[in-house]
Each structure stands twice: as structure tokens, then as C-alpha cells.
Design a protein around this motif. Structure first.
Motif, short mmCIF file in Angstrom:
data_model
loop_
_atom_site.label_atom_id
_atom_site.label_comp_id
_atom_site.label_asym_id
_atom_site.label_seq_id
_atom_site.Cartn_x
_atom_site.Cartn_y
_atom_site.Cartn_z
N UNK A 1 38.71 31.53 -6.84
CA UNK A 1 38.63 32.95 -6.48
C UNK A 1 40.02 33.53 -6.19
N UNK A 2 40.36 34.60 -6.90
CA UNK A 2 41.63 35.28 -6.66
C UNK A 2 42.81 34.63 -7.34
N UNK A 3 42.59 33.43 -7.88
CA UNK A 3 43.67 32.69 -8.53
C UNK A 3 43.43 32.57 -10.03
N UNK A 4 42.25 32.07 -10.40
CA UNK A 4 41.88 32.01 -11.81
C UNK A 4 40.90 33.10 -12.20
N UNK A 5 40.22 33.66 -11.20
CA UNK A 5 39.25 34.73 -11.45
C UNK A 5 39.41 35.81 -10.40
N UNK A 6 38.92 36.99 -10.72
CA UNK A 6 38.71 37.97 -9.67
C UNK A 6 37.60 37.43 -8.78
N UNK A 7 37.58 37.78 -7.48
CA UNK A 7 36.61 37.20 -6.56
C UNK A 7 35.17 37.23 -7.10
N UNK B 1 29.29 20.43 2.03
CA UNK B 1 30.39 20.03 2.89
C UNK B 1 30.85 21.07 3.88
N UNK B 2 30.25 22.26 3.84
CA UNK B 2 30.67 23.30 4.78
C UNK B 2 29.57 24.33 4.95
N UNK B 3 29.77 25.18 5.96
CA UNK B 3 28.89 26.34 6.18
C UNK B 3 29.71 27.59 5.94
N UNK B 4 29.12 28.56 5.27
CA UNK B 4 29.81 29.81 4.96
C UNK B 4 29.12 30.95 5.69
N UNK B 5 29.88 31.67 6.51
CA UNK B 5 29.37 32.85 7.21
C UNK B 5 29.92 34.10 6.55
N UNK B 6 29.05 35.08 6.33
CA UNK B 6 29.46 36.29 5.62
C UNK B 6 28.93 37.53 6.34
N UNK B 7 29.78 38.26 7.06
CA UNK B 7 29.32 39.42 7.84
C UNK B 7 28.63 40.50 7.03
N UNK B 8 29.08 40.75 5.79
CA UNK B 8 28.47 41.80 4.97
C UNK B 8 27.24 41.28 4.23
N UNK B 9 27.11 39.97 4.08
CA UNK B 9 26.00 39.37 3.34
C UNK B 9 26.39 39.09 1.90
N UNK B 10 26.18 37.85 1.46
CA UNK B 10 26.65 37.44 0.14
C UNK B 10 25.86 38.08 -1.00
N UNK B 11 24.75 38.72 -0.72
CA UNK B 11 23.98 39.40 -1.76
C UNK B 11 24.47 40.83 -2.00
N UNK B 12 25.62 41.19 -1.43
CA UNK B 12 26.17 42.53 -1.66
C UNK B 12 26.63 42.67 -3.11
N UNK C 1 29.25 44.01 -6.19
CA UNK C 1 30.70 43.92 -6.32
C UNK C 1 31.38 45.11 -5.66
N UNK C 2 30.80 46.29 -5.81
CA UNK C 2 31.37 47.49 -5.19
C UNK C 2 31.35 47.35 -3.66
N UNK C 3 30.22 46.85 -3.11
CA UNK C 3 30.10 46.66 -1.66
C UNK C 3 31.04 45.56 -1.17
N UNK C 4 31.24 44.54 -2.00
CA UNK C 4 32.18 43.46 -1.68
C UNK C 4 33.60 44.02 -1.54
N UNK C 5 33.99 44.83 -2.52
CA UNK C 5 35.33 45.43 -2.49
C UNK C 5 35.47 46.39 -1.31
N UNK C 6 34.40 47.10 -1.01
CA UNK C 6 34.42 48.03 0.13
C UNK C 6 34.62 47.26 1.44
N UNK D 1 40.40 44.41 5.81
CA UNK D 1 41.87 44.43 5.86
C UNK D 1 42.36 45.37 6.95
N UNK D 2 41.63 46.45 7.19
CA UNK D 2 42.04 47.43 8.20
C UNK D 2 41.56 47.04 9.59
N UNK D 3 40.31 46.56 9.70
CA UNK D 3 39.69 46.35 11.02
C UNK D 3 39.66 44.89 11.47
#
Length: 249
Positions: free
Chosen positions: A14-20, A127-138, A140-145, A151-153
Motif C-alpha cells: 500500500x502506497x509503495x507498489x499500489x495506491x492504498x 498475526x495482528x488485529x487491525x482497528x479502523x475508526x472510519x470502518x474498512x467497508x468505506x 475509496x472516496x470516503x477513505x480519502x476523505x 492528517x489534520x486532526x
């Protein structure tokens, strides 16, 4: 490919070989497998699980051509398309502690106000747990938002601080992953974990390319590790340009 150098080029996804959370471009995929692989070994290391990496690499036919694929920071490890080993956070941490962690995170996220909230706030991986405040089912537009809002808050930064404070005796690492989430795993199970799997290969050099290399990012530890030569990138385009410069191709 007997003429290949004894060098490994290792890439975050993510962000290296692909857009997120998007798929790799055919152009970059061809560059890696047709131009880079004849010169050196190539590998992937991601906090994501196998199915997500598979999707981003455009299917098993392409992903199996990478010399190494390290899912969930190397806790699931493939070599030449064959599964070599697998580790579990559940067995390591235990059900009771995991439930306390998940319950706290759900309570914390329930109090966060965001521009939008969707579903799938907790994702349990091998091997890990992933927490996502906005929800991973958002979307792409909501992800970018959310990424811009974060970044601001500093939503995830504050969340990480709260987790560290509450579970300082759990020996866990809390790292911001990708655009929208936080990865939680036992100390030492960051991306440097994958280096254990290639220790016996005796590579002359291991180059790592990643975008989340600053402190708190999930590429930071492996980027700074003494066993790697770190390359900070800003996009798939930047990755290709830096890689071409390394190989003079």
C-alpha cells in the motif's frame, strides 16, 4: 536466472507498489517481474492478509512469481509461491487479553466523531488485529476523505496513544497502517519479522522500499533496521524511479 545478484529488493504494498487498497498497475508489475527479477530477488511485505495482497497483485499467477511474499509482516510466509510457515496472534497473546483489547478499542472508536463512519471497525487477522475508526467497508472516496481529516486532526495518532497508555504491559506494538487504520501486534512482530525468514539466504544486500517510514508508521522499523538499506518513497511512480536508479535500468 542464474546471473542474478545475491540481493533482495523488498517492497511494502500500500502506497509503495499500489495506491492504498488498489491494484498494482500492469506497467509496474511488468517492470518488477520482467526487468528487476532477472537482476535480483524480489519480495513483498505487508501488514495485510494473503487475500488482500493477492487482490492487489492481480491474482495468484502474478503473486507466485515473487521470490518471497510476507503477509502480515511475515507471520505468513511464502517462498516461490509455496507456504512455508504461519504464526498466530491468538496463540501468542491469548483470548482473554485480546478481548480486553478489542472491547477497549470498540469503546474508544464509538466516541469518535468523523465526517462519515461505515462498517468493519475491527479485523482479526492471523498475526495482528487491525482497528479502523472510519470502518474498512468505506468507499475509496470516503477513505480519502478520512485520510485528509486524519492528517489534520490526528485521529489515529491519538488512538495509538490511548492504546499504548491502556495496554502498556501487554508487550504490543500499535502502528498506523495504510491510510485509515492501526495495526496491533506483539513487540517484534513488525515488518522486521520477515527478515528472520531470509537470514540463512545470506543476501549481500536487502533493499526495502516503503512509504510509512516515519516513527509510528508500519514501515519505520524495517526501514531503519541495520540489515536493510531503506528507501522512503511517496508513490508507486516514485518507487519505480528509485528502483530504476538503483539498478541503472
Amino acid at each position: 536466472m542464474s546471473g542474478r545478484k545475491n540481493v533482495l529488493y523488498l517492497f511494502d504494498v500500500d502506497g509503495t507498489l499500489t495506491k492504498p487498497r488498489q491494484s498494482i498497475s500492469e506497467d509496474l508489475l511488468s517492470f518488477l517481474l520482467d526487468k528487476v527479477k532477472p537482476h535480483a530477488r524480489v519480495g513483498l511485505v505487508s501488514g495485510s492478509d494473503y487475500s488482500k495482497i493477492l487482490e492487489q497483485m492481480n491474482g495468484e499467477r502474478h503473486m507466485s512469481q515473487f521470490d518471497y511474499v510476507f503477509c502480515e509482516n511475515g507471520l505468513m510466509y511464502f517462498k516461490n509461491g509455496e507456504l512455508q510457515s504461519k504464526q498466530s496472534i491468538l496463540n501468542h497473546v491469548g483470548e482473554q487479553k485480546l478481548q480486553k483489547l478489542i472491547n477497549f478499542a470498540l469503546g474508544y472508536m464509538s466516541k469518535i466523531e468523523l465526517p462519515v463512519k461505515r462498517g468493519n471497525f475491527v479485523e482479526f487477522r492471523t498475526g495482528l488485529i487491525n482497528f479502523c475508526p472510519v470502518g474498512r467497508s468505506c468507499s475509496q472516496q470516503e477513505r480519502d476523505q478520512f485520510a485528509a481529516y486524519d492528517a489534520e486532526h490526528k485521529v489515529r495518532e491519538q488512538f495509538v496513544y490511548a492504546l499504548q497508555k491502556e495496554f502498556d504491559d501487554y508487550n504490543l506494538t500499535f502502528a498506523m497502517g495504510g491510510q485509515i487504520s492501526i495495526d496491533v501486534y506483539p513487540n517484534g512482530w513488525d515488518k522486521t519479522y520477515c527478515l528472520n525468514h531470509v537470514a540463512d539466504a545470506g543476501f549481500d544486500e536487502i533493499h526495502f522500499f516503503g512509504d510509512k517510514t516515519d516513527p509510528g508508521g508500519n514501515d519505520h522499523e524495517i526501514y531503519c533496521d541495520g540489515r536493510t538499506i531503506g528507501h522512503k518513497v511517496t508513490s508507486p511512480k516514485d518507487t519505480r524511479e528509485q528502483l530504476a536508479a538503483c539498478l541503472s535500468i
